[in-house]
Design an enzyme around this catalytic site. Structure first.
Site, PDB file in Angstrom:
ATOM      1  N   TYR A  92      30.512  19.013  65.454  1.00 51.72           N
ATOM      2  CA  TYR A  92      31.914  18.787  65.088  1.00 51.72           C
ATOM      3  C   TYR A  92      32.247  17.301  65.189  1.00 51.72           C
ATOM      4  O   TYR A  92      32.801  16.704  64.265  1.00 51.72           O
ATOM      5  CB  TYR A  92      32.824  19.602  65.999  1.00 51.72           C
ATOM      6  CG  TYR A  92      34.283  19.246  65.877  1.00 51.72           C
ATOM      7  CD1 TYR A  92      34.989  19.531  64.713  1.00 51.72           C
ATOM      8  CD2 TYR A  92      34.962  18.615  66.921  1.00 51.72           C
ATOM      9  CE1 TYR A  92      36.340  19.197  64.593  1.00 51.72           C
ATOM     10  CE2 TYR A  92      36.297  18.280  66.809  1.00 51.72           C
ATOM     11  CZ  TYR A  92      36.990  18.579  65.640  1.00 51.72           C
ATOM     12  OH  TYR A  92      38.311  18.237  65.525  1.00 51.72           O
TER      13      TYR A  92
ATOM     14  N   SER B  99      39.204  12.864  65.460  1.00 54.72           N
ATOM     15  CA  SER B  99      39.245  13.573  66.738  1.00 54.72           C
ATOM     16  C   SER B  99      38.769  12.690  67.879  1.00 54.72           C
ATOM     17  O   SER B  99      37.903  11.821  67.677  1.00 54.72           O
ATOM     18  CB  SER B  99      38.357  14.816  66.666  1.00 54.72           C
ATOM     19  OG  SER B  99      38.131  15.378  67.936  1.00 54.72           O
TER      20      SER B  99
END
Length: 335
Positions: free
Chosen positions: A152, A127
């Site tokens: 995350y 990501s």
């Protein structure tokens, strides 16, 4: 070839599965169909795949070590595309354990499956959030990324490190892909295109964080899909020029590579909202708010490595992508 694709009922996984099937590959799709967002949308995506020649669905949780090992033994894939993850920066503040279970334990079990299954190539989803506190633009895979701003992001960075370790220890090729703000038809309900479109159509106010001063490198799903498939076909190899005295994070003496997949064109948040307003045909009621914890003010992908190595550079204009998304949304929900 036979591809094991995790997260097949998810947004990106679904599109990648469809692309692989379209070109004649066999796809064993794995998903646990959790209720992080509306399961009916996940089931509708699966409905587009089930019945297609070469597709098989396996419902399983990759955090279950035994179940994951059995999948690899039964399916014996040539290559693996690992898209399964607990997504969402903001939700990681509420339920951090879900991220450890899915993004770390789940990936570990996949890596073990690849190791013992003699998989030819693993491509996994990372990501843009791993860039965290970095402010040098555009974000390059050659930058150090040791300052994540959300759990995350930290789990995605941990995943990259784990994948590199396995590539080094067991010499099986691994490629990590850092996705930048993906949007498009069949998208996730927790993401801004979905939220904004739904609320604008309903005449409800939208929350505009950081007082609209964000910039994002919005990347259309078809560009993401093509990037995934192209990198899957280009098996990672050791970099002969890699220097341990000046280590490049994007390559290695192991068969390991990292790439950004982004549109290489950051868009101001207010411009993005205006694009949705035009597509919907209605102006949004805006509720301006401060920046949320864990968020970053800007993302911007350097995709030169991707273009050089796989011959692809995302290019779908925002106006075109948003128009397609809003058309899908109206059709799917009948509004």
């Amino acid at each position: 070839m036979k591809v094991l694709l995790t997260g097949v009922a998810g947004f990106i996984g679904f599109h990648v599965a469809r692309a692989l099937l379209d070109r004649g590959d066999e796809v064993a799709g794995v998903d646990n169909l959790n209720d992080y967002y509306d399961v009916r949308l996940k089931e509708a995506r699966l409905g587009q795949l089930e019945g297609r020649n070469g597709f098989r669905f396996v419902r399983a949780d990759l955090a279950d070590r035994k179940a994951t090992a059995e999948i690899f033994l039964e399916e014996r894939p040539n290559r693996v595309v690992h898209m399964a993850a607990q997504a969402g920066v903001r939700y990681s503040l509420e339920n951090p354990h879900a991220y450890a279970d899915s993004n770390i334990v789940g990936l570990l079990n996949v890596l073990e499956g690849c190791r013992y299954g003699e998989v030819e190539h693993l491509v996994f989803a990372s990501s843009s959030s791993v860039y965290g506190a970095n402010t040098r633009m555009p974000f390059s895979v050659h930058q150090n990324v040791d300052h994540p701003l959300s759990l995350y992001a930290a789990t995605k960075k941990a995943g990259e490190l784990m994948a590199h370790t396995y590539a080094h220890l067991y010499q099986f090729p691994v490629t990590g892909l850092r996705f930048f703000t993906v949007y498009g038809p069949w998208g996730r309900p927790d993401m801004s295109p979905f939220i904004f479109t739904k609320k604008i159509i309903a005449g409800e106010p939208i929350d505009v964080f950081n007082h609209g001063k964000h910039k994002r490198d919005f990347t259309y799903i078809d560009d993401i899909t093509e990037g995934v498939v192209r990198t899957l076909d280009r098996v990672a190899a050791p970099d002969p020029a890699w220097d341990a005295a000046a280590p490049d994070p994007a390559t290695s003496s192991a068969p390991y590579r990292l790439y950004n997949i982004g549109n290489n064109q950051p868009v101001p948040l207010m411009t993005y909202i205006e694009t949705i307003e035009r597509a919907v045909g209605k102006e949004a009621v805006k509720n301006f708010l401060p920046m949320q914890p864990g968020d970053v003010p800007e993302t911007y992908a350097d995709v030169d490595d991707l273009a050089r190595d796989v011959g692809f550079r995302p290019s779908t204009p925002l106006e075109e992508g948003i128009t397609r998304f809003v058309a899908w949304y109206r059709d799917f929900y009948g509004v």
